[in-house]
Design a protein around this motif. Sequence first.
Motif, PDB file in Angstrom:
ATOM      1  N   LYS A 183      41.158  44.540  49.698  1.00  0.00           N
ATOM      2  CA  LYS A 183      40.013  45.373  50.046  1.00  0.00           C
ATOM      3  C   LYS A 183      40.137  46.024  51.416  1.00  0.00           C
ATOM      4  O   LYS A 183      39.455  47.010  51.692  1.00  0.00           O
ATOM      5  CB  LYS A 183      38.739  44.532  49.962  1.00  0.00           C
ATOM      6  N   SER A 194      40.971  49.553  50.838  1.00  0.00           N
ATOM      7  CA  SER A 194      40.293  50.141  49.685  1.00  0.00           C
ATOM      8  C   SER A 194      39.815  51.566  49.908  1.00  0.00           C
ATOM      9  O   SER A 194      39.586  52.306  48.949  1.00  0.00           O
ATOM     10  CB  SER A 194      39.101  49.268  49.278  1.00  0.00           C
ATOM     11  N   ARG A 235      43.417  53.272  42.608  1.00  0.00           N
ATOM     12  CA  ARG A 235      42.105  53.216  41.977  1.00  0.00           C
ATOM     13  C   ARG A 235      42.215  53.464  40.472  1.00  0.00           C
ATOM     14  O   ARG A 235      43.257  53.859  39.968  1.00  0.00           O
ATOM     15  CB  ARG A 235      41.165  54.236  42.627  1.00  0.00           C
ATOM     16  N   LYS A 236      41.108  53.248  39.777  1.00  0.00           N
ATOM     17  CA  LYS A 236      41.162  53.298  38.321  1.00  0.00           C
ATOM     18  C   LYS A 236      41.551  54.678  37.789  1.00  0.00           C
ATOM     19  O   LYS A 236      42.131  54.777  36.708  1.00  0.00           O
ATOM     20  CB  LYS A 236      39.828  52.860  37.718  1.00  0.00           C
ATOM     21  N   TYR A 276      44.429  48.637  33.255  1.00  0.00           N
ATOM     22  CA  TYR A 276      43.149  48.730  33.964  1.00  0.00           C
ATOM     23  C   TYR A 276      42.757  47.366  34.548  1.00  0.00           C
ATOM     24  O   TYR A 276      42.279  47.278  35.681  1.00  0.00           O
ATOM     25  CB  TYR A 276      42.043  49.217  33.031  1.00  0.00           C
ATOM     26  N   GLU A 277      42.952  46.314  33.776  1.00  0.00           N
ATOM     27  CA  GLU A 277      42.644  44.962  34.256  1.00  0.00           C
ATOM     28  C   GLU A 277      43.527  44.604  35.447  1.00  0.00           C
ATOM     29  O   GLU A 277      43.059  43.987  36.408  1.00  0.00           O
ATOM     30  CB  GLU A 277      42.841  43.955  33.118  1.00  0.00           C
ATOM     31  N   GLN A 310      44.887  46.693  37.593  1.00  0.00           N
ATOM     32  CA  GLN A 310      44.441  47.466  38.760  1.00  0.00           C
ATOM     33  C   GLN A 310      43.247  46.801  39.430  1.00  0.00           C
ATOM     34  O   GLN A 310      43.201  46.667  40.662  1.00  0.00           O
ATOM     35  CB  GLN A 310      44.086  48.897  38.340  1.00  0.00           C
ATOM     36  N   GLN A 311      42.275  46.340  38.635  1.00  0.00           N
ATOM     37  CA  GLN A 311      41.104  45.680  39.190  1.00  0.00           C
ATOM     38  C   GLN A 311      41.479  44.372  39.867  1.00  0.00           C
ATOM     39  O   GLN A 311      40.946  44.026  40.922  1.00  0.00           O
ATOM     40  CB  GLN A 311      40.072  45.430  38.079  1.00  0.00           C
ATOM     41  N   SER A 312      42.412  43.647  39.269  1.00  0.00           N
ATOM     42  CA  SER A 312      42.870  42.385  39.851  1.00  0.00           C
ATOM     43  C   SER A 312      43.537  42.618  41.194  1.00  0.00           C
ATOM     44  O   SER A 312      43.264  41.912  42.177  1.00  0.00           O
ATOM     45  CB  SER A 312      43.837  41.692  38.888  1.00  0.00           C
ATOM     46  N   PHE A 368      43.144  45.188  43.151  1.00  0.00           N
ATOM     47  CA  PHE A 368      42.202  45.774  44.096  1.00  0.00           C
ATOM     48  C   PHE A 368      41.436  44.700  44.856  1.00  0.00           C
ATOM     49  O   PHE A 368      41.111  44.866  46.033  1.00  0.00           O
ATOM     50  CB  PHE A 368      41.223  46.686  43.346  1.00  0.00           C
ATOM     51  N   SER A 369      41.150  43.582  44.186  1.00  0.00           N
ATOM     52  CA  SER A 369      40.352  42.523  44.809  1.00  0.00           C
ATOM     53  C   SER A 369      41.186  41.346  45.323  1.00  0.00           C
ATOM     54  O   SER A 369      40.640  40.427  45.942  1.00  0.00           O
ATOM     55  CB  SER A 369      39.308  41.999  43.813  1.00  0.00           C
TER      56      SER A 369
END
Length: 208
Positions: A2, A5, A20-21, A51-52, A54-56, A58-59
């Motif tokens: 983050k 981010s 990003r997504k 997509y999953e 990328q989210q993983s 990102f955080s």
Amino acid sequence: MKINSDTVLEGRKIVLVPYRKEHVPRYHDWMQSPELLEQTASDRLTLDQEYEMQQSWFSDENKCTFIILDKSKWVQPEVTEIECMAGDVNLFFNDSQQEVAEIEIMIAEPSCRRCGLGREALLIMMSYGVTFLGIQKYIAKIGCGNEPSLALFRKLGFVEISVSEVFKEVTLERYVTQNVQRQLTQETSHILHHKYPYRPTQNSENNL
């Protein structure tokens, strides 16, 4: 991670933006290439899995990822950010050694290779890691047959420390000494920091 981010790093040839997504479909297209899958030691994922992922990432505080944009394309008003995507550059941290990071880079677009984009992306990422993340040593793991990447990292002062016959990869490292910090500062003194979203102009290109 983050911390990056909403961070944009603008160089002479590239712009680094957070992953990003909206970048995922293009990234997913890249990762259908058997060559890139082999070079990055990656598994082929479905779009939903991408997509999953990328989210993983990102955080995840142990990963820092930027998408590399070809600045020569992005300064053209009619070209979208997605059309300017050239590759990505990443840092991976060991939970117990936050001052040590594995660094990797992928220039996925064939037209963007051997143009100096990879070198500038690595230098910017290394400088960012030292300045904002406190990294004291970088490690790179590169496939034995990936001669362009091996040559690039060696030119940047990385030293080979081992070769794995099982995984067919070379491990290199680069300690961040005071001299290295000084070199990174000199080589990236032109870098501009912005908040995402940001788009460079022809004027910003000329001023660097």
